[in-house]
Design a protein around this motif. Structure first.
Motif, mmCIF file in Angstrom:
data_model
loop_
_atom_site.group_PDB
_atom_site.id
_atom_site.type_symbol
_atom_site.label_atom_id
_atom_site.label_comp_id
_atom_site.label_asym_id
_atom_site.label_seq_id
_atom_site.Cartn_x
_atom_site.Cartn_y
_atom_site.Cartn_z
ATOM 1 N N SER A 131 -11.356 8.605 -8.428
ATOM 2 C CA SER A 131 -11.208 8.949 -7.347
ATOM 3 C C SER A 131 -11.091 6.808 -6.694
ATOM 4 C CB SER A 131 -12.360 8.666 -7.251
ATOM 5 O OG SER A 131 -12.467 9.200 -5.254
ATOM 6 N N SER A 132 -11.518 6.669 -5.701
ATOM 7 C CA SER A 132 -11.088 5.187 -5.612
ATOM 8 C C SER A 132 -12.420 4.969 -4.204
ATOM 9 C CB SER A 132 -9.658 5.416 -4.668
ATOM 10 O OG SER A 132 -9.178 4.887 -3.546
ATOM 11 N N GLU A 133 -12.590 3.942 -3.512
ATOM 12 C CA GLU A 133 -13.011 2.941 -2.825
ATOM 13 C C GLU A 133 -12.612 4.026 -1.130
ATOM 14 O OE1 GLU A 133 -13.860 -1.025 -1.654
ATOM 15 O OE2 GLU A 133 -11.660 -1.470 -2.330
ATOM 16 N N SER A 134 -11.363 4.575 -1.567
ATOM 17 C CA SER A 134 -10.946 4.603 -0.527
ATOM 18 C C SER A 134 -11.618 5.364 0.452
ATOM 19 C CB SER A 134 -9.589 4.779 -0.543
ATOM 20 O OG SER A 134 -9.033 5.410 -0.741
ATOM 21 N N ARG A 173 -15.009 4.856 -9.301
ATOM 22 C CA ARG A 173 -14.267 4.728 -7.494
ATOM 23 C C ARG A 173 -14.002 3.253 -7.657
ATOM 24 N NH1 ARG A 173 -19.474 7.148 -5.122
ATOM 25 N NH2 ARG A 173 -18.933 9.607 -4.687
ATOM 26 N N PRO A 174 -12.108 2.978 -8.893
ATOM 27 C CA PRO A 174 -11.727 1.428 -8.491
ATOM 28 C C PRO A 174 -11.623 1.093 -6.975
ATOM 29 C CG PRO A 174 -10.624 2.982 -9.741
ATOM 30 C CD PRO A 174 -11.319 4.081 -9.067
ATOM 31 N N GLY A 175 -11.656 0.173 -6.719
ATOM 32 C CA GLY A 175 -11.134 -1.131 -5.361
ATOM 33 C C GLY A 175 -9.607 -0.846 -5.999
ATOM 34 N N ASN A 239 -18.690 2.223 -9.348
ATOM 35 C CA ASN A 239 -17.718 2.118 -8.491
ATOM 36 C C ASN A 239 -16.949 0.809 -8.785
ATOM 37 O OD1 ASN A 239 -18.542 3.253 -6.124
ATOM 38 N ND2 ASN A 239 -20.285 3.363 -6.405
ATOM 39 N N ILE A 240 -16.313 0.529 -9.132
ATOM 40 C CA ILE A 240 -15.795 -1.161 -9.407
ATOM 41 C C ILE A 240 -15.004 -1.714 -8.866
ATOM 42 C CG2 ILE A 240 -13.890 -1.659 -11.395
ATOM 43 C CD1 ILE A 240 -14.226 0.814 -12.837
ATOM 44 N N ASN A 241 -14.572 -3.180 -8.207
ATOM 45 C CA ASN A 241 -13.856 -4.241 -7.355
ATOM 46 C C ASN A 241 -14.192 -3.876 -6.084
ATOM 47 O OD1 ASN A 241 -13.127 -6.683 -7.007
ATOM 48 N ND2 ASN A 241 -11.479 -5.011 -6.992
ATOM 49 N N HIS A 242 -15.693 -3.499 -5.579
ATOM 50 C CA HIS A 242 -15.142 -2.331 -3.377
ATOM 51 C C HIS A 242 -15.112 -3.107 -2.868
ATOM 52 C CE1 HIS A 242 -16.901 1.469 -4.509
ATOM 53 N NE2 HIS A 242 -15.692 1.211 -5.935
ATOM 54 N N ASN A 243 -13.796 -3.835 -2.143
ATOM 55 C CA ASN A 243 -14.006 -4.768 -0.861
ATOM 56 C C ASN A 243 -14.979 -4.400 0.234
ATOM 57 O OD1 ASN A 243 -13.357 -6.025 1.502
ATOM 58 N ND2 ASN A 243 -10.918 -5.684 0.925
ATOM 59 N N PRO A 244 -16.314 -5.670 0.083
ATOM 60 C CA PRO A 244 -17.070 -5.676 0.965
ATOM 61 C C PRO A 244 -16.464 -5.386 2.327
ATOM 62 C CG PRO A 244 -17.148 -7.447 -0.533
ATOM 63 C CD PRO A 244 -15.644 -6.965 -0.582
#
Length: 267
Positions: A131-134, A173-175, A239-244
């Motif tokens: 998926s994605s952090e978006s 869910r990558p960033g 969850n990986i490398n999510h934008n704060p």
């Protein structure tokens, strides 16, 4: 070797999919790597434990035929990775069902066809969905994010169904990653002209880079995908490398989220 575990990966011709395929083969898995672009498949290794296959995830017949081929080559799939995805920006209120349907076919509906034809080859094992952090925040002009929101809902239903068959489903869910999708995001070329949203769409494109945050390599994310595939006690979601900034926005009430998004668009 007969005791090798098997992984099947979609969208493996480049970016994260390619990194996943290479990481699993280093771990000793038998790899089936697929993509609809044969020129991308030419960049992948080939030997008796690493097979590349052309497969179009938007065509159920292509998926069915590939599953029949795999059934002749192996008795079982241990890890099924749904990774294929495409990206675009445009106003969803002007897109129409045909245009929007193209991204939904790849990013959402393909998962259903994949599980239909490949999970019968699994006895237990793991389904891993990218998926994605978006998916977290309001998404004007972002069919990619909307598709990931839809994917998350589909995943939850599939996860519970497959759990009754002993298959564990895991969401990644990558960033931001250093992939072609990131390049397309930063240097978006398909500028709109014939649209009533031109001014606000241009404002949106200018705001995109600030939400990218730190960028990691596909190899970093592939390590997590491997962990999800072989770990004794995998999480349901990684969850990986999510934008704060994106994460913070996602925790705000919907009304506040919308106000901030509209302020970014200067409307």
């Amino acid at each position: 070797m007969a005791d090798k575990k098997t992984v099947f990966i979609t969208g493996a011709g480049r970016g994260l999919g390619k990194a996943i395929a290479l990481r699993y083969t280093r771990e000793g898995f038998r790899v089936f790597a697929t993509d609809r672009d044969e020129t991308l498949l030419d960049t992948l290794p080939r030997d008796k434990h690493f097979r590349v296959l052309k497969m179009d995830v938007t065509q159920e017949k292509s998926i069915q035929q590939t599953a029949e081929t795999i059934r002749k080559l192996t008795s079982q799939i241990d890890v099924l990775v749904s990774n294929a995805g495409i990206f675009d920006f445009y106003p969803l209120s002007e897109a129409g069902s045909i245009k929007l349907g193209r991204i939904l076919e790849v990013n959402v509906l393909a998962l259903s066809s994949l599980t239909k034809y490949f999970t019968p080859l699994m006895t237990g094992g793991r389904l891993i969905v990218i998926s994605s952090e978006s998916y977290k925040v309001p998404s004007p002009f972002q069919p990619y994010a909307v598709s990931k929101q839809a994917l998350e809902s589909l995943f939850q239903a599939i996860r519970l169904e497959l759990a009754t068959q002993g298959i564990r489903s895991i969401l990644i869910r990558p960033g931001a990653m250093k992939t072609q999708i990131l390049e397309e995001t930063i240097h978006y070329q398909n500028k709109l002209t014939e649209t009533r949203f031109k001014a606000v769409f241009d404002e949106f494109l200018q705001s995109v880079p600030k939400y990218i945050g730190r960028v990691v390599t596909p190899d970093r994310v592939a390590e997590v995908v491997l962990k999800a595939g072989i770990g004794k006690h995998p999480k349901t979601v990684y969850n990986i490398n999510h934008n704060p900034l994106v994460s913070l926005l996602s925790y705000l009430p919907a009304r506040i989220q919308e106000k901030l998004v509209l302020r970014t668009l200067k409307r």
